[in-house]
Design a protein around this motif. Structure first.
Motif, PDB file in Angstrom:
ATOM      1  N   SER B 527      10.923 -17.520  19.901  1.00 16.85           N
ATOM      2  CA  SER B 527      11.075 -16.533  19.306  1.00 16.85           C
ATOM      3  C   SER B 527      10.740 -16.878  17.853  1.00 16.85           C
ATOM      4  N   GLY B 528      10.596 -17.925  17.498  1.00 15.00           N
ATOM      5  CA  GLY B 528      10.051 -18.412  16.004  1.00 15.00           C
ATOM      6  C   GLY B 528       8.498 -18.067  16.094  1.00 15.00           C
ATOM      7  N   MET B 529       7.705 -18.287  17.121  1.00 15.21           N
ATOM      8  CA  MET B 529       6.384 -18.020  17.035  1.00 15.21           C
ATOM      9  C   MET B 529       6.387 -16.511  16.984  1.00 15.21           C
ATOM     10  N   ALA B 530       7.040 -15.703  17.693  1.00 17.23           N
ATOM     11  CA  ALA B 530       6.959 -14.105  17.691  1.00 17.23           C
ATOM     12  C   ALA B 530       7.297 -13.869  16.445  1.00 17.23           C
ATOM     13  N   THR B 531       8.415 -14.389  15.875  1.00 19.91           N
ATOM     14  CA  THR B 531       8.734 -14.181  14.479  1.00 19.91           C
ATOM     15  C   THR B 531       7.644 -14.118  13.654  1.00 19.91           C
ATOM     16  N   ILE B 532       7.037 -15.274  13.226  1.00 24.09           N
ATOM     17  CA  ILE B 532       5.843 -15.488  12.517  1.00 24.09           C
ATOM     18  C   ILE B 532       5.001 -14.316  12.905  1.00 24.09           C
ATOM     19  N   PHE B 533       4.471 -14.111  13.918  1.00 29.73           N
ATOM     20  CA  PHE B 533       3.382 -13.078  14.227  1.00 29.73           C
ATOM     21  C   PHE B 533       4.003 -11.822  13.799  1.00 29.73           C
ATOM     22  N   ALA B 534       5.334 -11.361  13.951  1.00 29.63           N
ATOM     23  CA  ALA B 534       5.600 -10.140  13.621  1.00 29.63           C
ATOM     24  C   ALA B 534       5.774  -9.877  12.103  1.00 29.63           C
ATOM     25  N   ALA B 535       5.999 -11.056  11.557  1.00 27.84           N
ATOM     26  CA  ALA B 535       6.130 -11.082   9.926  1.00 27.84           C
ATOM     27  C   ALA B 535       4.560 -10.730   9.347  1.00 27.84           C
ATOM     28  N   ARG B 536       3.727 -11.456  10.137  1.00 26.67           N
ATOM     29  CA  ARG B 536       2.059 -11.204   9.545  1.00 26.67           C
ATOM     30  C   ARG B 536       1.551  -9.958   9.961  1.00 26.67           C
ATOM     31  N   ASP B 537       2.226  -9.187  10.844  1.00 32.68           N
ATOM     32  CA  ASP B 537       1.653  -7.949  11.134  1.00 32.68           C
ATOM     33  C   ASP B 537       2.494  -7.135  10.140  1.00 32.68           C
ATOM     34  N   ALA B 538       3.877  -7.407   9.761  1.00 31.29           N
ATOM     35  CA  ALA B 538       4.234  -6.395   8.731  1.00 31.29           C
ATOM     36  C   ALA B 538       3.727  -6.813   7.397  1.00 31.29           C
ATOM     37  N   ILE B 539       3.332  -8.017   7.225  1.00 25.43           N
ATOM     38  CA  ILE B 539       2.327  -8.277   5.721  1.00 25.43           C
ATOM     39  C   ILE B 539       0.926  -7.204   5.879  1.00 25.43           C
ATOM     40  N   GLU B 540       0.571  -7.273   6.937  1.00 23.82           N
ATOM     41  CA  GLU B 540      -0.658  -6.274   6.870  1.00 23.82           C
ATOM     42  C   GLU B 540      -0.380  -4.716   6.406  1.00 23.82           C
ATOM     43  N   VAL B 541       0.893  -4.407   7.174  1.00 22.08           N
ATOM     44  CA  VAL B 541       1.354  -3.003   6.739  1.00 22.08           C
ATOM     45  C   VAL B 541       1.664  -2.998   5.257  1.00 22.08           C
ATOM     46  N   LEU B 542       2.258  -3.790   4.791  1.00 18.42           N
ATOM     47  CA  LEU B 542       2.664  -4.097   3.477  1.00 18.42           C
ATOM     48  C   LEU B 542       1.304  -3.894   2.521  1.00 18.42           C
ATOM     49  N   LYS B 543       0.453  -4.777   3.027  1.00 24.46           N
ATOM     50  CA  LYS B 543      -0.716  -4.668   2.082  1.00 24.46           C
ATOM     51  C   LYS B 543      -1.376  -3.495   2.063  1.00 24.46           C
ATOM     52  N   GLU B 544      -1.468  -2.732   3.233  1.00 20.24           N
ATOM     53  CA  GLU B 544      -2.156  -1.403   3.362  1.00 20.24           C
ATOM     54  C   GLU B 544      -1.245  -0.445   2.562  1.00 20.24           C
ATOM     55  N   ARG B 545      -0.140  -0.520   2.381  1.00 22.54           N
ATOM     56  CA  ARG B 545       0.595   0.177   1.476  1.00 22.54           C
ATOM     57  C   ARG B 545       0.646   0.058   0.099  1.00 22.54           C
ATOM     58  N   ALA B 546       0.352  -1.308  -0.170  1.00 23.33           N
ATOM     59  CA  ALA B 546       0.173  -1.748  -1.599  1.00 23.33           C
ATOM     60  C   ALA B 546      -1.163  -1.186  -2.198  1.00 23.33           C
ATOM     61  N   ALA B 547      -1.956  -1.148  -1.179  1.00 20.27           N
ATOM     62  CA  ALA B 547      -3.644  -0.864  -1.610  1.00 20.27           C
ATOM     63  C   ALA B 547      -3.468   0.661  -2.027  1.00 20.27           C
ATOM     64  N   GLN B 548      -2.681   1.312  -1.109  1.00 19.90           N
ATOM     65  CA  GLN B 548      -2.264   2.997  -1.454  1.00 19.90           C
ATOM     66  C   GLN B 548      -1.764   3.118  -2.892  1.00 19.90           C
ATOM     67  N   MET B 549      -0.703   2.423  -3.021  1.00 19.80           N
ATOM     68  CA  MET B 549       0.015   2.562  -4.164  1.00 19.80           C
ATOM     69  C   MET B 549      -0.907   2.190  -5.566  1.00 19.80           C
ATOM     70  N   LEU B 550      -1.922   1.308  -5.345  1.00 19.82           N
ATOM     71  CA  LEU B 550      -2.663   0.646  -6.451  1.00 19.82           C
ATOM     72  C   LEU B 550      -3.716   1.271  -6.410  1.00 19.82           C
ATOM     73  N   ASP B 551      -4.142   2.415  -5.403  1.00 18.16           N
ATOM     74  CA  ASP B 551      -5.474   2.758  -5.253  1.00 18.16           C
ATOM     75  C   ASP B 551      -6.518   1.709  -5.462  1.00 18.16           C
ATOM     76  N   VAL B 552      -6.408   0.943  -4.713  1.00 21.96           N
ATOM     77  CA  VAL B 552      -7.731   0.018  -4.223  1.00 21.96           C
ATOM     78  C   VAL B 552      -7.852  -0.220  -2.952  1.00 21.96           C
ATOM     79  N   PRO B 553      -9.118  -0.699  -2.339  1.00 22.63           N
ATOM     80  CA  PRO B 553      -9.093  -0.939  -0.918  1.00 22.63           C
ATOM     81  C   PRO B 553      -8.369  -2.308  -0.481  1.00 22.63           C
ATOM     82  N   LYS B 554      -7.927  -1.809   0.875  1.00 16.33           N
ATOM     83  CA  LYS B 554      -6.937  -2.941   1.276  1.00 16.33           C
ATOM     84  C   LYS B 554      -7.554  -4.398   1.064  1.00 16.33           C
TER      85      LYS B 554
END
Ligand code: FES
Ligand code: FES
Lengths: 161, 761
Positions: B527-554
Motif C-alpha cells: 500500500s505504500g507503493m500504491a500510495t506513492i504512485f497515486a500521489a504522483r498521479d495526483a501531482i500530475e493533475v495538480l501541475k496541469e491545473r496550475a498550468a491552467q491557472m498560470l496560463d503556461v504550458p504544463k
C-alpha cells in the motif's frame, strides 16, 4: 429471557438504569445495555483484563461481576477517563509512546494503569509490570506500554507539585 | 500511467518521524469500533454447537426442539450450506471446516448453529439440538499420524509429491523437497557431522479480540458484513462463493481489528453468520468465545524435525539436511513447503536438502501464524548451529558469520539473493553492548537468526484532494498496528504537505478495487507503493491545473514542497501555487483532483533478523526468566520507527511465549485440555524485560522508498535464541519447545546421563 432485575448504577458520573437478567455479566450489561463498547471481551473468564473497570474505585474484571451486582455502585470505564474533553495523561502518553498497536487491550490497560497510579504515584518498573500482569497484550511485548505508564506517572507528579 | 518501483534514495522530510496515529484518540477513549462493537436494528445473536469428539460420524442432527423454542429465528446445519464449490478442493475444505458435513473432524468442529433474539435464548437452543455421534478412532500427534497403523482421516488424501503416487489413502498429504548441490559429497568433506531431532508444540496467534461479525442478508440477495479480518476482499470472495452470491452484492467492511497475526486471514464462522441471516431474514451478530477461538480457529502447526549439519574445523558448513514434519490439522496445508523454503535461508550452504511433510490429524485446520512454518525450522537449525559451533570450538556468532548468506548466495528455494541484511545484523549483534553484559550463575546468553520472505501482491488505493486541500487516502490493506500513520506519512511526503493534512481510512469492499489480504508483511510495502504512485498521479493533475491557472504550458510547471511554480526566466514574475490554492480553484479548472493506483506490487524485500537473549534458569523449578533481549532487524526503510520497533518487540514476545510456555495440550480423548488464557499462558507484562531494538535500513531495491516488510521476521529467532541461552546457562540442550519448567527440569534431571551438552556460560 431469564428473570430480570432493575439495576440502578452510576457509570462515569451518570446515573443509568437497566433491566438486567440475573445471569448476565456486567461486561455484557455495559456493552449491550449501557452502550459502552470501550469495555472489551477478550476471554470472559477473568484472564485477559480487556474488560477492566473500576467498581467503587476497585479494579475488577467486569466479566466476573454480575450486572445485578452493580446496583447502587459507582463504575468507571475507559469512556470515563477523559475530563472535559481532555485526554487523561495516560491516554495521551499511550498515543505518544505508541503503546498500542491493535488497541483492543488498551481500554483495559488504561483503567488498570490509572488504578495503579491512583494508589501508587511512583511505581517502579517492576511494580508497573506486576500491576499490569492481569492485562494481556499480544501485540506490543509490553515495552512501550510500560514506558507510557512511566511517562504518565512523571507527568502526573509534575502536575501535582 | 506506468510507474517505476526502483529505489531512488530520495531525501525524506516526513518519513522516518514519529507522528501520532490517526486512530489513536479513538482507541484510547474506547470509541474505536472492533468486530463485536457494531449492532443493527433487529439483530439476532448467533451461537454455534461444536463437536465434543475428536473424530466422529454424525448420524443424526435433530433440530426440531430448538426450532420450536420461542425466540429462535433460525437453526442451520450443513444442509443449509449446499456444496457449491464445484470440485475446488481448497474451497470444499473451507466449507467443511466451517461446518461438519457428516463427520466431526476435531474437538470444536462446528456441527450446527442458531440465531435467536438474545444470548440466553441462543444458548438454550443449543442445548435442545440433539446430535447422534458414532465416535471414530482419532489421532492428534504428527508422528503418530504418519504411522501405517494410524486411523486414516480422509479417504481422498493420497500423498502428493512422491513418485509413484500411493494408491492407498493416508494422513500424509504432501511431500516437498528442495535444495541444491550434492549433499552426500558435502557430508563426506566434513570434519564433524552432527544430527539432532527437535519437536515444537502447537501454538495459537492469541489475538486478544475474538472473531466477530455482524452479517445482514436481504431478501433481494444483497448483503453486508462488518467483520474483524485481515482480508475483507478475500473474506468477500470466500463467503460469496460458499453461499452462491455475487461478489458485488456482498459488501464487507473490516472493523478495527484486535490483532490477527495470520489468524484472521481465513474465514471460520463468518459464512455461518451469513447463512443464519439469510435463513432468518434478520441481521445476525456472531462473536466467538475464547474457548471457540482456541478450539475452532487456526492455530499454527506442531512439528517434529530432524536436522543434520556437516562442517569443517575452520567453520565452513559443507552440507546440511532438514526433514520437517508439520501437523496441519484436519485438512491439507502448505506448511512443509514453507519450512523447507525458510529453514536454511540465513546461510550460504553449497550442499543442502530440505524435505517437508504435511500431515493431517484430528486438530483444527492450521492457519498462518506470523512467518508461518519458519520459527519451527529455525528452532532446529539455530539450535544445531550452536551445537556444531561448540563441537568445532568456534564462537557461535562467528560460526554463523562464517556461513552467513550474502548478496549472490542461493536461497534454499532457488533464487539468488539481492542485497540482504543478515550479515549486517550479525555484525551488529557482535558489536552490541548487550553482548558484553556480565552473566552470573545460572544465567546464559543465546543468539539466533531468522528469515522471512515478505510478499507484495494486488493492491490499490484512492487519494482524493478536497477543495480545502486536505487529503483523504483510502487503502485496502487493514491497519493492525499503526499502518494508517505510515500511509499518511508517505502521502504527505510525496505531495509535500503536512502529515496532519492527510486522513487515511481503510475502505470497504464496495469502495475500492480488490486488495489481497493483509498478510506476509505486505501492508506497508504494497500500500505504500500504491500510495506513492497515486500521489504522483495526483501531482500530475495538480501541475496541469496550475498550468491552467498560470496560463503556461504544463511542461513548464515544476512541483516542489507541495507547491507548483513555472520554470524559465520568462515566468519568474508568476506566483507560485500551493496545493491548497490549486485545490480551491479545482471547480474552475476541471473538477475534483485525485490520484489512483492499481498495482501488483512485486519485488518484496526479504526480511532478516538476529536476536540476543539472556536468561536465568532456576534449577529448582526449571523456570526460565528472560533477563535481557535485543532484536536487530533489517526494515529496508522504517517509515514510522515506533511501529517498526513495535513489530519487532511484539514478534519477539510471541516467540518467547512459544519458546517458554505456550502449547496446545491434547488429552488421550483427543480433546483440547487448555482452551483458555489461564492454561494456555501467553507472556504477561511481568514475564518480560524491555525488549531492545535496533533497526537496520538496507534498502529494498524494488521499492521507491526501500521498504521491506517488518511484521513477521522477528518471531522466527526467539525459539532458537532462548534454547541457546538455556543451554549456555545450564549446559543442557533443550530439544522440545516450549521449554517449559517441567521440560527443563526433566532435561536437567537427565543431564547426568545424557551426553548432549554444551559448556555452561
Ligand atoms: S474479558 Fe474479562 S478478563 Fe478477559
Ligand atoms: S495492542 Fe493489540 S493486544 Fe495490545
Amino acid at each position: 429471557m431469564s428473570e430480570a432485575v432493575l439495576v440502578s448504577t452510576t457509570v462515569n458520573g451518570d446515573v443509568v438504569e437497566f433491566a438486567c437478567p440475573t445471569d448476565e455479566v456486567l461486561l455484557d450489561s455495559l456493552r449491550d445495555r449501557v452502550g459502552l463498547t470501550g469495555v472489551k471481551e477478550g476471554c470472559g473468564t477473568g484472564d485477559c483484563g480487556a474488560c477492566s473497570i473500576t467498581l467503587d474505585g476497585q479494579l475488577v474484571c467486569s466479566c466476573l461481576v454480575l450486572g445485578v451486582e452493580a446496583d447502587g455502585r459507582d463504575i468507571t470505564t475507559v469512556e470515563g477517563l477523559t475530563e472535559d474533553g481532555e485526554l487523561h495523561p495516560l491516554q495521551q502518553k499511550f498515543i505518544d509512546h505508541a503503546a498500542l498497536q491493535c488497541g483492543v487491550c488498551t481500554p483495559g490497560f488504561l483503567v488498570a494503569a490509572k488504578a495503579l497510579l491512583d494508589r501508587n504515584p511512583n511505581p517502579t518498573e517492576t511494580e508497573i509490570r506486576y500491576a499490569l500482569a492481569g492485562n494481556l497484550c499480544r501485540c506490543t511485548g509490553y515495552d512501550k506500554i510500560v514506558r507510557a505508564v512511566q511517562a504518565s506517572a512523571k507527568e502526573l507528579n509534575k502536575a501535582r507539585r | 500511467m506506468p510507474h517505476d518501483n526502483s529505489y531512488t534514495g530520495q531525501e525524506f522530510k516526513v518519513v522516518g518521524n514519529r507522528f501520532a496515529r490517526p486512530d489513536g484518540v479513538d482507541k484510547v477513549t474506547g470509541r474505536a469500533r472492533y468486530g463485536a462493537d457494531a449492532s443493527a436494528p433487529g439483530q439476532l445473536v448467533a451461537r454455534v454447537l461444536r463437536s465434543p469428539h475428536a473424530h466422529a460420524k454424525i448420524t443424526k442432527i435433530d433440530t426440531a426442539k430448538a426450532e420450536r423454542l420461542s425466540g429462535v429465528k433460525a437453526v442451520i446445519t450443513s444442509d443449509d450450506l449446499p456444496d457449491l464449490t464445484g470440485g475446488d478442493r481448497g474451497m470444499a475444505d473451507i466449507l467443511e471446516n466451517c461446518m461438519a458435513r457428516g463427520r466431526a473432524l476435531y474437538d470444536g468442529h462446528a456441527v450446527a448453529a442458531v440465531a435467536a433474539v438474545d444470548e440466553q435464548t441462543a444458548r438454550k437452543a443449543l442445548k435442545l439440538i440433539k446430535v447422534t455421534y458414532e465416535v471414530l478412532p482419532h489421532v492428534t500427534d504428527v508422528d503418530e499420524a504418519m504411522k501405517p497403523e494410524a486411523p486414516v482421516i480422509h479417504d481422498w488424501v493420497f500423498t502428493g509429491g512422491v513418485n509413484p503416487q500411493p494408491t492407498k489413502p493416508c494422513n500424509v498429504a504432501n511431500r516437498t523437497e528442495m535444495g541444491h548441490g550434492d549433499v552426500d559429497a558435502g557430508f563426506a568433506q566434513a570434519d564433524v557431522v552432527i544430527e539432532r531431532s527437535y519437536k515444537t508444540e502447537q501454538t495459537h496467534q492469541g489475538y486478544i479480540e475474538p472473531h466477530a461479525c455482524l452479517a445482514s442478508v436481504n431478501s433481494d440477495g444483497s448483503a453486508e458484513m462488518w467483520v474483524t479480518t485481515q482480508g475483507p476482499f478475500s473474506y468477500r470472495t470466500v463467503c460469496a462463493s460458499l453461499l452462491g452470491m455475487d461478489l458485488a452484492k456482498l459488501k464487507v467492511t473490516s472493523s478495527e481489528i484486535g490483532g490477527g497475526f495470520g489468524g484472521k486471514t481465513h474465514v471460520w464462522a463468518e459464512p455461518l453468520a451469513l447463512a443464519l441471516s439469510r435463513k432468518a431474514n434478520r441481521p445476525v451478530k456472531l462473536v466467538m468465545t475464547r474457548d471457540e477461538v482456541f478450539r475452532a480457529t487456526g492455530p499454527t502447526a506442531s512439528t517434529s524435525i530432524d536436522v543434520k549439519v556437516g562442517a569443517k574445523k575452520n567453520g565452513e558448513i559443507t552440507a546440511a539436511e532438514l526433514e520437517l514434519r508439520y501437523q496441519g490439522g484436519a485438512f491439507p496445508g502448505i506448511w512443509g513447503m514453507l519450512g523447507c523454503m525458510t529453514g536454511f535461508a540465513c546461510y550460504d550452504i553449497a550442499n543442502q536438502r530440505s524435505v517437508g511433510w504435511d500431515v493431517i490429524v484430528n486438530r483444527p485446520k492450521v492457519a498462518a501464524y506470523r512467518a508461518p512454518s519458519a520459527p519451527m525450522a529455525a528452532y532446529a537449525v539455530e539450535s544445531i548451529m550452536d551445537v556444531v559451533a561448540e563441537e568445532i570450538g568456534m564462537d557461535p556468532v562467528d560460526f554463523r558469520l562464517k556461513n552467513v548468506a550474502k548478496e549472490g548466495a542461493q536461497a534454499p528455494y532457488g533464487p539468488i539473493y539481492g542485497p540482504i541484511g543478515i550479515e549486517s545484523a550479525l555484525n551488529a549483534v557482535k558489536e552490541n553492548p548487550h553482548m558484553k553484559v556480565k552473566l552470573k550463575k545460572n544465567q546464559g546468553r543465546g543468539v539466533a537468526c531468522g528469515f522471512w520472505f515478505n510478499i507484495g501482491g494486488q493492491t490499490c488505493v484512492d487519494l482524493n484532494i478536497g477543495t480545502d486541500g486536505s487529503v483523504n487516502l483510502a487503502v485496502g490493506t487493514v491497519d493492525v498496528g499503526g499502518a494508517r500513520s505510515s500511509m499518511g506519512m508517505i502521502a504527505a511526503e510525496e505531495l509535500g504537505i503536512d502529515y496532519e493534512d492527510v486522513k487515511v481510512h481503510v475502505a470497504d469492499t464496495a469502495s475500492l478495487g480488490h486488495n489481497d489480504t493483509t498478510e506476509g508483511s505486505r501492508g506497508t510495502f504494497s500500500s505504500g507503493m500504491a500510495t506513492i504512485f497515486a500521489a504522483r498521479d495526483a501531482i500530475e493533475v495538480l501541475k496541469e491545473r496550475a498550468a491552467q491557472m498560470l496560463d503556461v504550458p504544463k511542461e513548464s510547471i515544476q512541483w516542489e514542497n507541495g507547491t507548483a511554480s513555472a520554470t524559465g526566466a520568462e515566468n519568474s514574475n508568476l506566483p507560485t501555487l500551493t496545493l491548497k490554492e490549486i485545490a480551491a480553484k479545482s471547480h474552475n479548472t476541471g473538477g475534483p483532483i485525485a490520484g489512483h493506483n492499481e498495482v501488483t506490487a512485486d519485488g518484496a524485500g526479504m526480511g532478516f533478523a538476529a536476536h540476543i537473549c539472556d536468561v536465568e534458569v532456576d534449577p529448582e523449578t526449571g523456570l526460565t526468566k528472560i533477563l535481557k533481549y535485543t532484536v536487530v532487524q533489517d526494515a529496508g526503510k522504517a517509515i514510522h520507527p515506533d511501529y517498526v520497533e513495535g513489530q519487532f518487540q511484539g514478534a519477539a514476545a510471541q516467540g518467547i511465549g512459544w519458546a517458554l510456555n505456550e502449547e496446545y495440550v491434547y488429552g488421550e480423548d483427543g480433546r483440547l485440555q487448555n482452551p483458555g488464557f489461564l492454561d494456555y499462558r501467553i507472556p504477561v507484562c511481568s514475564d518480560l524485560p524491555f525488549i531492545d531494538t535496533m533497526i537496520l535500513e538496507i534498502p529494498n531495491p524494488n521499492h521507491p522508498y526501500g521498504i521491506r516488510g517488518v511484521g513477521e521476521t522477528s518471531i522466527v529467532p526467539p525459539l532458537g535464541a532462548v534454547g541457546n541461552a538455556i543451554a549456555n546457562a545450564t549446559g543442557v540442550r533443550m530439544n522440545h519447545a516450549p521449554m517449559s519448567p517441567i521440560r527443563v527440569l526433566e532435561a536437567l534431571d537427565r543431564a547426568g546421563v545424557s551426553g548432549d551438552q554444551v559448556s555452561a556460560g
